[in-house]
Design a protein around this motif. Sequence first.
Motif, short mmCIF file in Angstrom:
data_model
loop_
_atom_site.label_atom_id
_atom_site.label_comp_id
_atom_site.label_asym_id
_atom_site.label_seq_id
_atom_site.Cartn_x
_atom_site.Cartn_y
_atom_site.Cartn_z
N VAL A 198 13.90 -4.22 -0.66
CA VAL A 198 12.73 -3.33 -0.68
C VAL A 198 11.91 -3.56 0.59
N ALA A 199 11.07 -2.59 0.90
CA ALA A 199 10.19 -2.69 2.07
C ALA A 199 8.93 -1.89 1.80
N GLY A 200 7.88 -2.26 2.52
CA GLY A 200 6.63 -1.54 2.38
C GLY A 200 5.63 -1.95 3.44
N VAL A 201 4.45 -1.36 3.35
CA VAL A 201 3.36 -1.66 4.27
C VAL A 201 2.18 -2.17 3.45
N ALA A 202 1.62 -3.30 3.87
CA ALA A 202 0.44 -3.86 3.20
C ALA A 202 -0.56 -4.28 4.28
N ASN A 203 -1.74 -3.72 4.25
CA ASN A 203 -2.79 -4.07 5.21
C ASN A 203 -2.28 -3.94 6.66
N ARG A 204 -1.59 -2.84 6.92
CA ARG A 204 -1.00 -2.55 8.24
C ARG A 204 0.02 -3.61 8.67
N THR A 205 0.59 -4.31 7.72
CA THR A 205 1.66 -5.27 7.99
C THR A 205 2.94 -4.74 7.37
N LEU A 206 4.01 -4.69 8.16
CA LEU A 206 5.30 -4.24 7.67
C LEU A 206 6.01 -5.41 6.98
N ILE A 207 6.56 -5.15 5.80
CA ILE A 207 7.28 -6.18 5.05
C ILE A 207 8.66 -5.63 4.70
N PHE A 208 9.70 -6.35 5.13
CA PHE A 208 11.08 -5.96 4.84
C PHE A 208 11.79 -7.11 4.14
N SER A 209 12.41 -6.84 2.99
CA SER A 209 13.20 -7.88 2.32
C SER A 209 14.67 -7.52 2.41
N MET A 210 15.50 -8.56 2.30
CA MET A 210 16.95 -8.37 2.39
C MET A 210 17.62 -9.52 1.65
N ASP A 234 0.84 -1.19 0.00
CA ASP A 234 0.00 0.00 0.00
C ASP A 234 0.88 1.25 0.00
N ARG A 235 2.03 1.14 0.68
CA ARG A 235 3.03 2.21 0.72
C ARG A 235 4.42 1.58 0.67
N VAL A 236 5.30 2.21 -0.08
CA VAL A 236 6.68 1.75 -0.16
C VAL A 236 7.51 2.51 0.88
N ILE A 237 8.40 1.80 1.56
CA ILE A 237 9.32 2.43 2.50
C ILE A 237 10.64 2.62 1.76
N ASP A 238 10.73 3.69 0.98
CA ASP A 238 11.90 3.92 0.12
C ASP A 238 13.20 3.96 0.90
N GLY A 239 13.18 4.60 2.06
CA GLY A 239 14.40 4.80 2.82
C GLY A 239 15.05 3.51 3.30
N TYR A 240 14.27 2.43 3.41
CA TYR A 240 14.84 1.17 3.87
C TYR A 240 15.91 0.66 2.90
N GLY A 241 15.57 0.56 1.62
CA GLY A 241 16.55 0.09 0.64
C GLY A 241 17.74 1.01 0.53
N GLU A 242 17.47 2.31 0.59
CA GLU A 242 18.56 3.28 0.51
C GLU A 242 19.53 3.11 1.68
N LEU A 243 18.98 3.00 2.89
CA LEU A 243 19.82 2.86 4.07
C LEU A 243 20.53 1.51 4.09
N PHE A 244 19.84 0.45 3.67
CA PHE A 244 20.48 -0.87 3.64
C PHE A 244 21.70 -0.84 2.73
N ARG A 245 21.57 -0.28 1.54
CA ARG A 245 22.71 -0.22 0.61
C ARG A 245 23.82 0.66 1.16
N HIS A 246 23.46 1.73 1.85
CA HIS A 246 24.48 2.60 2.46
C HIS A 246 25.27 1.81 3.50
N LEU A 247 24.57 1.07 4.35
CA LEU A 247 25.25 0.30 5.40
C LEU A 247 26.09 -0.83 4.81
N SER A 248 25.57 -1.52 3.80
CA SER A 248 26.32 -2.65 3.23
C SER A 248 27.51 -2.18 2.40
#
Length: 198
Positions: free
Chosen positions: A126-138, A98-112
């Motif tokens: 990538v990361a985002g929110v779907a149906n009030r559920t947080l989803i983070f991939s790595m 429903d919403r993308v958490i853009d900063g997650y991928g950006e920060l992950f790549r910065h740290l790695s």
Amino acid sequence: MGHASENTTFVSLRIAILTVSDTRGLEQDGSGDLLRLSVTKAGHELVVRSIVPDDIYRLRATVSQWVAQPDIQVILVNGGTGFTVRDTTPEALMPLFDRVIDGYGELFRHLSYESIGASTIQSRAVAGVANRTLIFSMPGSPKACATAWDGILAGQLDARTRPCNFVAMVIPDHDSCESRQVHQEQLVGDVANQEASP
């Protein structure tokens, strides 16, 4: 970097872990093991852990099912974020957001970048929110999972982290953003002052 608030209580979240792999079973899943230990050590509840092959539709179906379950608030997906033909995790997840958490991928790549250099551009975390559920991939390596958990997720899934964290995204009545609270207090004060003035 955020800091912890002494005035806020820790909130245990209900978390699911999904490993994307054609070759690993639970016995060989070092990345899933690392995430499981990290989640439980932090005080969260592990609801379910599973492995699916690198198949865009099976991955999407599993995450869709979990998003519909009210007892899962966070989904951690490891694997399938690279650039090979079989790496389809972003394509599987993005249509669900429903919403993308853009900063997650950006920060992950910065740290790695600190550990793998320019090769970090091949990570499509990538990361985002779907149906009030947080989803983070790595990525699927234990080192990448540690980077994501230690550098981002441990703090952002902790209600005590200030100025902001993601707990309010999954617990509607929990306002966990200090800057938002300050802004709301200022608005209330401004309205009160306007009403009091002649």
